[in-house]
Design a protein around this motif. Structure first.
Motif, PDB file in Angstrom:
ATOM      1  N   GLU A  82       0.863  -1.180   0.000  1.00 42.63           N
ATOM      2  CA  GLU A  82       0.000   0.000   0.000  1.00 42.63           C
ATOM      3  C   GLU A  82       0.897   1.226   0.000  1.00 42.63           C
ATOM      4  N   ARG A  83       0.760   2.047  -1.008  1.00 41.11           N
ATOM      5  CA  ARG A  83       1.665   3.177  -1.211  1.00 41.11           C
ATOM      6  C   ARG A  83       0.895   4.491  -1.075  1.00 41.11           C
ATOM      7  N   PRO A  84       1.504   5.492  -0.432  1.00 41.07           N
ATOM      8  CA  PRO A  84       0.864   6.811  -0.386  1.00 41.07           C
ATOM      9  C   PRO A  84       0.904   7.459  -1.763  1.00 41.07           C
ATOM     10  N   ARG A  85      -0.166   8.128  -2.118  1.00 41.62           N
ATOM     11  CA  ARG A  85      -0.236   8.814  -3.398  1.00 41.62           C
ATOM     12  C   ARG A  85       0.190  10.267  -3.202  1.00 41.62           C
ATOM     13  N   LEU A  86       1.227  10.683  -3.917  1.00 40.37           N
ATOM     14  CA  LEU A  86       1.654  12.077  -3.887  1.00 40.37           C
ATOM     15  C   LEU A  86       2.093  12.473  -5.285  1.00 40.37           C
ATOM     16  N   SER A  87       1.453  13.504  -5.810  1.00 37.33           N
ATOM     17  CA  SER A  87       1.860  14.032  -7.103  1.00 37.33           C
ATOM     18  C   SER A  87       1.766  15.551  -7.060  1.00 37.33           C
ATOM     19  N   GLY A 314      18.647  13.096  -2.419  1.00 36.63           N
ATOM     20  CA  GLY A 314      17.809  13.527  -1.314  1.00 36.63           C
ATOM     21  C   GLY A 314      16.429  12.926  -1.490  1.00 36.63           C
ATOM     22  N   GLU A 315      15.550  13.154  -0.560  1.00 39.29           N
ATOM     23  CA  GLU A 315      14.247  12.499  -0.587  1.00 39.29           C
ATOM     24  C   GLU A 315      13.300  13.221  -1.533  1.00 39.29           C
ATOM     25  N   LEU A 316      12.856  12.523  -2.566  1.00 40.29           N
ATOM     26  CA  LEU A 316      11.848  13.033  -3.489  1.00 40.29           C
ATOM     27  C   LEU A 316      10.580  12.217  -3.249  1.00 40.29           C
ATOM     28  N   PRO A 317       9.560  12.781  -2.613  1.00 40.49           N
ATOM     29  CA  PRO A 317       8.421  11.980  -2.174  1.00 40.49           C
ATOM     30  C   PRO A 317       7.397  11.678  -3.267  1.00 40.49           C
ATOM     31  N   ASN A 335       8.788   8.877 -10.499  1.00 34.90           N
ATOM     32  CA  ASN A 335       9.824   8.604  -9.501  1.00 34.90           C
ATOM     33  C   ASN A 335       9.614   7.172  -9.012  1.00 34.90           C
ATOM     34  N   PHE A 336      10.384   6.249  -9.565  1.00 35.24           N
ATOM     35  CA  PHE A 336      10.078   4.832  -9.373  1.00 35.24           C
ATOM     36  C   PHE A 336      10.317   4.353  -7.951  1.00 35.24           C
ATOM     37  N   ARG A 337      11.205   4.981  -7.200  1.00 33.11           N
ATOM     38  CA  ARG A 337      11.396   4.593  -5.800  1.00 33.11           C
ATOM     39  C   ARG A 337      10.110   4.792  -4.996  1.00 33.11           C
ATOM     40  N   SER A 338       9.364   5.868  -5.304  1.00 35.28           N
ATOM     41  CA  SER A 338       8.146   6.135  -4.548  1.00 35.28           C
ATOM     42  C   SER A 338       7.009   5.191  -4.916  1.00 35.28           C
ATOM     43  N   TRP A 339       7.114   4.557  -6.071  1.00 33.89           N
ATOM     44  CA  TRP A 339       6.134   3.517  -6.399  1.00 33.89           C
ATOM     45  C   TRP A 339       6.421   2.263  -5.575  1.00 33.89           C
ATOM     46  N   SER A 340       7.671   1.849  -5.535  1.00 33.76           N
ATOM     47  CA  SER A 340       8.071   0.727  -4.690  1.00 33.76           C
ATOM     48  C   SER A 340       9.583   0.757  -4.517  1.00 33.76           C
ATOM     49  N   PRO A 341      10.072   0.657  -3.281  1.00 32.30           N
ATOM     50  CA  PRO A 341      11.528   0.630  -3.068  1.00 32.30           C
ATOM     51  C   PRO A 341      12.207  -0.534  -3.772  1.00 32.30           C
ATOM     52  N   GLU A 342      11.471  -1.621  -4.040  1.00 30.86           N
ATOM     53  CA  GLU A 342      12.079  -2.783  -4.680  1.00 30.86           C
ATOM     54  C   GLU A 342      12.348  -2.571  -6.163  1.00 30.86           C
ATOM     55  N   MET A 343      11.917  -1.437  -6.698  1.00 32.68           N
ATOM     56  CA  MET A 343      12.248  -1.119  -8.088  1.00 32.68           C
ATOM     57  C   MET A 343      13.709  -0.694  -8.221  1.00 32.68           C
ATOM     58  N   ILE A 344      14.338  -0.375  -7.086  1.00 33.70           N
ATOM     59  CA  ILE A 344      15.709   0.140  -7.071  1.00 33.70           C
ATOM     60  C   ILE A 344      16.610  -0.931  -6.463  1.00 33.70           C
ATOM     61  N   PRO A 345      17.431  -1.631  -7.238  1.00 31.77           N
ATOM     62  CA  PRO A 345      18.145  -2.805  -6.721  1.00 31.77           C
ATOM     63  C   PRO A 345      19.171  -2.489  -5.646  1.00 31.77           C
ATOM     64  N   ASP A 346      19.832  -1.322  -5.726  1.00 31.34           N
ATOM     65  CA  ASP A 346      20.853  -1.011  -4.724  1.00 31.34           C
ATOM     66  C   ASP A 346      20.286  -0.292  -3.517  1.00 31.34           C
ATOM     67  N   GLY A 347      18.991   0.044  -3.568  1.00 35.72           N
ATOM     68  CA  GLY A 347      18.347   0.688  -2.431  1.00 35.72           C
ATOM     69  C   GLY A 347      18.786   2.103  -2.191  1.00 35.72           C
ATOM     70  N   ALA A 348      19.591   2.678  -3.076  1.00 36.69           N
ATOM     71  CA  ALA A 348      20.134   4.002  -2.821  1.00 36.69           C
ATOM     72  C   ALA A 348      19.972   4.962  -3.991  1.00 36.69           C
TER      73      ALA A 348
END
Length: 499
Positions: A82-87, A314-317, A335-348
């Motif tokens: 469940e992801r927060p919606r922010l645009s 930095g944090e882009l929400p 911003n694919f990290r905000s869709w799911s952190p698992e989209m980013i393999p290195d987590g950073a």
């Protein structure tokens, strides 16, 4: 000898796979042919690049239909976040929360411009355009000319590549209905003051969270394809359908497809379900349909995504940002990290997708990838969402026929096609966004596939797929609402087990 299948599905997007899944669950024979040699999911696929995952356009999993949400959970039971919606909206160097926050909008626009917007709104309500025909007319009537020019005109013309006076009012009525300035102001004040939403309030598009597969929407459709095959159906990639020949006397279709290796395959099918673009579908039917002229007149809008991968900024929400500013060509940033952190393999790393709307074959579509990446880096730096010097990897993904165009003539062309299909091809079922030339969301596309499958199971067309995304009963209430809507017209369908 050609193989005989009960139902052949053209296209492994959400509509096609939903139809195939429902048929396979009932142990009905089904074969899916997909042109893409690698991915299922159509525009809802998840693309992989050096371990990074990204969407083609961003696809929220949100529906008011219980049948659709149940289907999502049945196919992918343990993998939703469940992801927060922010645009936000970017316009003339400033960011606006979307949905709008009243105090923020007043501050960014200034008191004078805000007063002009309200005066323009009052004028539009006092002197509306009778029988609005264009997108411009419809939005002007609803919001006033000033708000149209600020928050609708530039972005809409980027998306469609034509003036707002050329776009049918149908598109605005379908996509924006349910929103009005009064509701937006009240909702914006609530947000500005940090107040919670009033129970029962329901403004279109203002949901605050959504579900999303942890590794992107393609995870859903890969699971659906696997389950179709587990139930005896088949999904074949790298197959481009070339000809469809109808034999009305035998109630049979002969389908020929070209494999990625150049080989040809042929099949007999009792039923066809097509999510292929209507223009391509009608062009493949032999003998030529009477409405082929109409099909060839249908238009599509394409887009490409330039994915920029760089050091963390930095944090882009935001999940995504609409770019209304006319000084840049990009239309939207994901911003694919905000869709799911698992989209980013290195987590950073930061991974952004810059979406450019275009026509297949135009200068933007045909540009070299290196030139597109350079353009994207320059524009993302100008907007301020990412430092171009931090980018260490990038790629370009092109998506043809992403959007069916709603120009002034499309409805008449589509009506001619629908009439011919109803009269001459009763076992041909059109589903999905491109398959119906209708701007369906993912859940609407799935509902059309589900209803087409139920019609095939019933042996007659008891559900009208064309009312999905038009009537609330079809789009929100699910099958119970569909039956209620039909009952009100004295067209009560025979009960079909929902499984």
């Amino acid at each position: 000898m050609n193989e005989l299948v009960e139902t052949l599905v053209i296209g492994a997007g959400p509509a096609g796979l939903t139809a195939a899944y429902r048929l396979a669950r009932e142990e009905r024979g089904v074969l899916v042919l997909e042109r893409d040699p690698v991915y299922v999911g159509g525009i809802s696929r998840t693309v992989r690049h050096n371990g990074f995952l990204f969407d083609i356009g961003g696809h929220r999993f949100f529906s008011k239909s219980k049948e659709i949400t149940d289907l999502w959970n049945e196919i992918l039971p343990d993998d939703f976040l469940e992801r927060p919606r922010l645009s936000r909206i970017y316009y003339h160097g400033k960011f606006y929360g979307y949905p709008l926050k009243a105090l923020e909008a007043l501050r960014n626009l200034g008191m004078l411009e805000s007063a002009r917007c309200l005066a323009s709104f009052a004028l539009a309500k006092a002197l509306p355009i009778d029988n609005p025909r264009s997108f411009h007319d419809w939005v002007r009537n609803e919001f006033g000319e000033r708000l149209f020019s600020i928050f609708f005109k530039t972005y809409t013309e980027k998306v469609w590549g034509m003036g707002c006076d050329e776009i049918s009012a149908d598109w605005a009525a379908q996509r924006i209905k349910g929103l009005n300035l009064g509701a937006a102001i009240l909702d914006g004040l609530r947000r500005s003051l940090g107040l919670r939403k009033r129970a029962g309030a329901d403004a279109k598009s203002l949901i605050e969270s959504f579900h999303y597969p942890r590794r992107g929407p393609g995870m859903m459709w890969e699971a659906a394809a696997k389950k179709i095959e587990e139930r005896g159906g088949r999904v074949r990639l790298g197959r481009r359908v070339e000809t469809l020949r109808s034999d009305a006397a035998r109630a049979l279709w002969t389908v020929t497809a070209r494999r990625a290796d150049g080989g040809e395959e042929s099949f007999f099918a009792r039923n066809l379900v097509s999510s292929a673009p209507v223009r391509e579908l009608m062009d493949s039917i032999e003998p030529r349909p009477l409405s082929l002229f109409n099909a060839r007149a249908l238009r599509y809008r394409d887009f490409l995504t330039v994915v920029l991968i760089g050091r963390r900024q930095g944090e882009l929400p935001d999940n995504w940002v609409y770019i209304h500013d006319p000084s840049v060509r990009v239309g939207r940033v994901q911003n694919f990290r905000s869709w799911s952190p698992e989209m980013i393999p290195d987590g950073a790393s930061t991974c952004l997708g810059l979406e450019y709307f275009c026509f297949e074959g135009d200068a933007l579509w045909s540009a070299q990838d290196a030139d597109l990446i350079a353009l994207a880096k320059e524009e993302i730096g100008r907007i301020g969402l990412m430092d171009p010097d931090a980018v260490f990897d990038a790629c370009v993904v092109r998506q043809p026929k992403a959007y069916p165009v709603y120009d002034e003539a499309y409805a008449d062309h589509l009506q001619a096609i629908r009439l011919e299909i109803a009269m001459r091809y009763p076992t041909l079922h059109l589903v999905g966004r491109n398959g119906m030339h209708k701007y369906n969301n993912q859940d609407h596309a799935m509902m059309t596939g589900l209803l087409a499958a139920l019609n095939i199971i019933a042996g007659e067309k008891i559900y009208d797929v064309w009312r999905v995304n038009e009537d609330a009963e079809y789009s929100e209430a699910g099958l119970a609402g569909v039956e209620e809507a039909l009952s009100s017209q004295r067209l009560v369908p025979r009960k079909v087990a929902a499984g």
